[in-house]
Design a protein around this motif. Structure first.
Motif, mmCIF file in Angstrom:
data_model
loop_
_atom_site.group_PDB
_atom_site.id
_atom_site.type_symbol
_atom_site.label_atom_id
_atom_site.label_comp_id
_atom_site.label_asym_id
_atom_site.label_seq_id
_atom_site.Cartn_x
_atom_site.Cartn_y
_atom_site.Cartn_z
ATOM 1 N N VAL A 1 -4.545 -3.011 -0.456
ATOM 2 C CA VAL A 1 -4.439 -4.283 -1.177
ATOM 3 C C VAL A 1 -5.811 -4.670 -1.712
ATOM 4 O O VAL A 1 -6.821 -4.635 -0.992
ATOM 5 C CB VAL A 1 -3.882 -5.385 -0.259
ATOM 6 C CG1 VAL A 1 -3.918 -6.742 -0.956
ATOM 7 C CG2 VAL A 1 -2.454 -5.043 0.171
ATOM 8 N N VAL A 2 -5.874 -5.026 -2.974
ATOM 9 C CA VAL A 2 -7.121 -5.436 -3.614
ATOM 10 C C VAL A 2 -7.634 -6.727 -2.967
ATOM 11 O O VAL A 2 -6.863 -7.640 -2.675
ATOM 12 C CB VAL A 2 -6.897 -5.645 -5.120
ATOM 13 C CG1 VAL A 2 -8.118 -6.307 -5.771
ATOM 14 C CG2 VAL A 2 -6.578 -4.320 -5.795
ATOM 15 N N ARG B 1 -2.461 2.715 -2.617
ATOM 16 C CA ARG B 1 -3.822 2.202 -2.446
ATOM 17 C C ARG B 1 -3.768 0.943 -1.581
ATOM 18 O O ARG B 1 -2.709 0.341 -1.400
ATOM 19 C CB ARG B 1 -4.470 1.870 -3.796
ATOM 20 C CG ARG B 1 -3.758 0.838 -4.636
ATOM 21 C CD ARG B 1 -4.734 0.126 -5.570
ATOM 22 N NE ARG B 1 -5.748 -0.564 -4.807
ATOM 23 C CZ ARG B 1 -7.039 -0.590 -5.138
ATOM 24 N NH1 ARG B 1 -7.463 0.022 -6.229
ATOM 25 N NH2 ARG B 1 -7.914 -1.238 -4.382
ATOM 26 N N PRO C 1 0.802 -1.226 0.000
ATOM 27 C CA PRO C 1 0.000 0.000 0.000
ATOM 28 C C PRO C 1 0.836 1.278 0.000
ATOM 29 O O PRO C 1 0.457 2.270 -0.642
ATOM 30 C CB PRO C 1 -0.820 -0.129 1.294
ATOM 31 C CG PRO C 1 -0.934 -1.591 1.527
ATOM 32 C CD PRO C 1 0.378 -2.151 1.069
ATOM 33 N N THR D 1 -3.214 -5.070 -7.184
ATOM 34 C CA THR D 1 -2.896 -3.851 -6.422
ATOM 35 C C THR D 1 -1.852 -3.023 -7.161
ATOM 36 O O THR D 1 -1.967 -1.788 -7.261
ATOM 37 C CB THR D 1 -2.379 -4.226 -5.024
ATOM 38 O OG1 THR D 1 -3.369 -5.019 -4.357
ATOM 39 C CG2 THR D 1 -2.088 -2.981 -4.199
ATOM 40 N N TRP E 1 -2.011 -9.138 -5.118
ATOM 41 C CA TRP E 1 -0.863 -8.219 -5.135
ATOM 42 C C TRP E 1 -0.629 -7.647 -6.537
ATOM 43 O O TRP E 1 -0.348 -6.461 -6.684
ATOM 44 C CB TRP E 1 0.395 -8.930 -4.649
ATOM 45 C CG TRP E 1 0.319 -9.381 -3.225
ATOM 46 C CD1 TRP E 1 -0.276 -8.721 -2.185
ATOM 47 C CD2 TRP E 1 0.838 -10.598 -2.678
ATOM 48 N NE1 TRP E 1 -0.156 -9.442 -1.022
ATOM 49 C CE2 TRP E 1 0.526 -10.591 -1.284
ATOM 50 C CE3 TRP E 1 1.535 -11.680 -3.195
ATOM 51 C CZ2 TRP E 1 0.903 -11.640 -0.443
ATOM 52 C CZ3 TRP E 1 1.911 -12.711 -2.363
ATOM 53 C CH2 TRP E 1 1.591 -12.690 -1.002
#
Length: 642
Positions: free
Chosen positions: A291-292, A289, A284, A350, A347
């Protein structure tokens, strides 16, 4: 002096002075021996595990030098076997897990908004036991009595008849001793994460690194007893003539492998899981941003921690077990790749959806993804019984698990070192030096271990100290040896970079990366009490969330300052609702005394000084009684009415 955050307006100067008085430790020998500060203990774990890593690395260089050319004579077979065993045992037991527990010790209380671990004295005991158990095992090497049967210690090669002397007694007792530290640390992480989270930090707001540490703790609690029983039975067989592993007396040699791998395969994920948590913590800050797929990543962590207990026969496909059983374990070994893949794709997504800031920690994360995926591909191949039986005990296996463990653990550790070095030391590292270190480590790792796939397929068996030139393995072995020296140079540059940062690095601000977790809202390095005002968490990314940050700075509620003692907040397990303030223990000699008594006990057992062992056991019992004796309450003091 490091640059620190301004005093929290919610805590008065008087509050800060009282917090410093209650939590601060004056630098002294006494303070060094009695500290229960999680940050100091965590730093000790990191440094001590790093020293054991250096010893194991030097052992590996000696072995690779021996194997660089056919029929080399640098090491005798006995010396090679001892270095081989100490290398593997140290990397698995004395480096990987303690290093990651060091990160956990420093970071878990900071990430969840607490002032210390749940059991600070138990935390200190865990470190001393880890240190003494490592010294216990390595002290045997100069006397030629080090463990010499591989880190897996297969029987009957490790029994007294085939392996006389103290070698495997050191192994079994050393790991039993170390198990105390690992178990204590795991319990501490679980309780800390469940009961000391900041108000408002419900389970769906817990950082992924903390999830990974807690999952690791549960895996240790369930996996380690099998290894402890195995080692206890091995010691009893060797020392007192029991027959747990003796087929002629009704024992079973495969019993060792079953118990060992019931621990051993979860241990792969015990090592890798916190490292994966480091990746989820680093991304992040350098992608700007979160983590998706946070819920899916948490589900993947929990799934791996459960499924890993069902794949131990994956390591025993060549032992002659019933063929039908292989199909179940082959399926489980294949299924466990699914949650691992979920994390990889999360990951990658992301990184694709974020705005990359290419600094050294992110370089090591990218290196991790590349290397770990390659190791995972060969791992999926091992799930196929027919292929596994063909390459068992070849260098193809050595290549696979080094790709998984170096790619899956060491690369994230290095990312974590560069990422949290400013927070731990208050100093910034040198970016150029860090980039050189990354490329040397990355290239050296692949040059060392990728050729092992090839000469493993060409028939070179593992665990050999030499070979003949006619086999045609000499060129590939030379390449691997050259790569090992490149890898060692890269790791040396990491050390140089850390030392340079500590001595000459520029002061670090509280949040040099723009991190999302609470550890980046504290000073660099953090104060002894971590937070002047304990936070109230309102989102998954509290350091990016205005209300969460304001809860530490303005309008502080008195029940979150807690300046009238060594106190922190206890909250509910699910929702993070405030329950009450809890008192934390003062610094104490008890953990050190207890660890020394244990060291005396295991040393006396090793040398067959049984009266001394009995005296040490009595000292352990007395120290525990003093430790656990309930303190006198003020209302029960003499002369005070009820």
């Amino acid at each position: 002096m490091s640059t620190t955050a301004a005093p929290a307006p919610g805590a008065s100067r008087g509050d800060l002075a009282r917090l410093e008085r209650h939590w601060g430790e004056t630098p002294s020998v006494r303070s060094w021996l009695t500290t229960v500060d999680h940050k100091r203990i965590g730093r000790r774990y990191l440094v001590t595990a790093g020293l054991f890593f250096a010893l194991a690395g030097l052992s590996a260089l000696a072995m690779r030098t021996q194997l660089a050319r056919p029929e080399a004579g640098m090491l005798s077979p006995e010396e090679y076997n001892q270095l081989f065993t100490m290398h593997g045992t140290t990397m698995i037991f004395l480096f990987a897990t303690p290093m990651l527990f060091g990160f956990g010790n420093v970071l878990v209380p900071l990430m969840i908004g607490s002032r210390d671990m749940a059991f600070p004295k138990l935390n200190a005991l865990g470190y001393w036991v880890f240190l003494f158990s490592g010294l216990f095992m390595w002290a045997s090497l100069p006397f030629g009595a080090a463990p010499n049967n591989g880190w897996f210690a297969y029987v009957p090669l490790s029994d007294e008849q085939h392996n006389p002397g103290l070698h495997m007694d050191v192994y079994s007792l050393g790991l039993l001793f170390l198990g105390v530290a690992t178990t204590a640390g795991s319990i501490n992480f679980i309780v800390t994460a469940l009961k000391l989270r900041a108000p408002g930090m419900s389970l769906n707001r817990v950082p992924l690194f903390v999830w990974a540490i807690v999952a690791t703790g549960f895996m240790v609690i369930f996996a380690l007893p099998a290894l402890n029983v195995d080692n206890a039975m091995l010691f009893l067989d060797r020392r007192f003539g029991t027959h747990f592993f003796d087929p002629e007396a009704g024992g079973n040699v495969l019993l060792w492998q079953h118990l060992f791998w019931i621990f051993g395969h979860p241990d792969v994920y015990i090592i890798v899981m916190p490292a994966l948590g480091i990746v989820s913590a680093v991304l992040p800050a350098f992608t700007r941003r979160g983590v998706v797929g946070y819920p899916l990543v948490v589900l993947a962590i929990v799934s791996i921690s459960i499924i890993s207990f069902g794949v131990w026969v994956h390591h025993m496909f060549a032992t002659g077990l019933p063929q039908l059983s292989y199909s179940f374990f082959s399926a489980a070994s294949t299924i466990i790749t699914i949650p691992s893949g979920i994390q990889i794709f999360a990951w990658l997504a992301t990184m694709m959806l974020g705005r990359l800031v290419l600094r050294v920690p992110l370089l090591f994360v990218i290196g991790f993804i590349v290397t770990f995926v390659l190791g995972g591909l060969t791992g999926a191949m091992f799930a196929l019984t027919a292929f596994d039986q063909q390459v068992t005990d070849s260098y193809f296996v050595v290549a696979h698990f080094h790709y998984v463990l170096i790619g899956g653990a060491v690369f994230p550790m290095l990312a974590g070192i560069y990422f949290w070095l400013p927070k731990i030391t208050g100093r910034m590292y040198h970016e150029g030096l860090g980039r050189w270190a990354f490329w040397l480590v990355f290239v050296g790792m692949h040059v060392t271990f990728f050729p092992m796939h090839l000469y493993g397929l060409f028939g070179m068996p593992r665990r050999v100290y030499t070979y003949r030139s006619e086999a045609g393995w000499d060129g590939w072995n030379l390449v691997s040896t050259v790569g090992s020296y490149v890898l060692a140079l890269g790791l040396l540059l990491v050390l140089v970079g850390v030392v340079h940062a500590i001595r000459r690095g520029r002061p670090a601000p509280p949040d040099p990366w723009g991190g999302d977790t609470l550890d980046w809202s504290t000073d660099s390095p953090p104060k002894p009490y971590n937070f002047p005002v304990l936070p109230r968490v309102r989102s998954l990314h509290p350091n990016w969330d205005g209300p969460s940050r304001e809860s530490m700075a303005t309008g502080a509620e008195p029940d979150r300052v807690l300046a009238d003692g060594r106190r922190t907040l206890r909250t509910s397990e699910l929702d993070g609702r405030r329950e009450r303030a809890v008192e934390m223990p003062e610094p104490s000699f008890q953990p050190l005394v207890l660890a020394l008594a244990m060291l005396t006990f295991f040393t006396a057992l090793l040398l067959a000084w049984y009266p001394v062992a009995a005296g040490a056991a009595a000292t352990v019992a007395v120290t525990l009684a003093v430790w656990l004796w309930p303190p006198r309450r003020p209302d029960t003091e003499v002369g005070v009415s009820a």
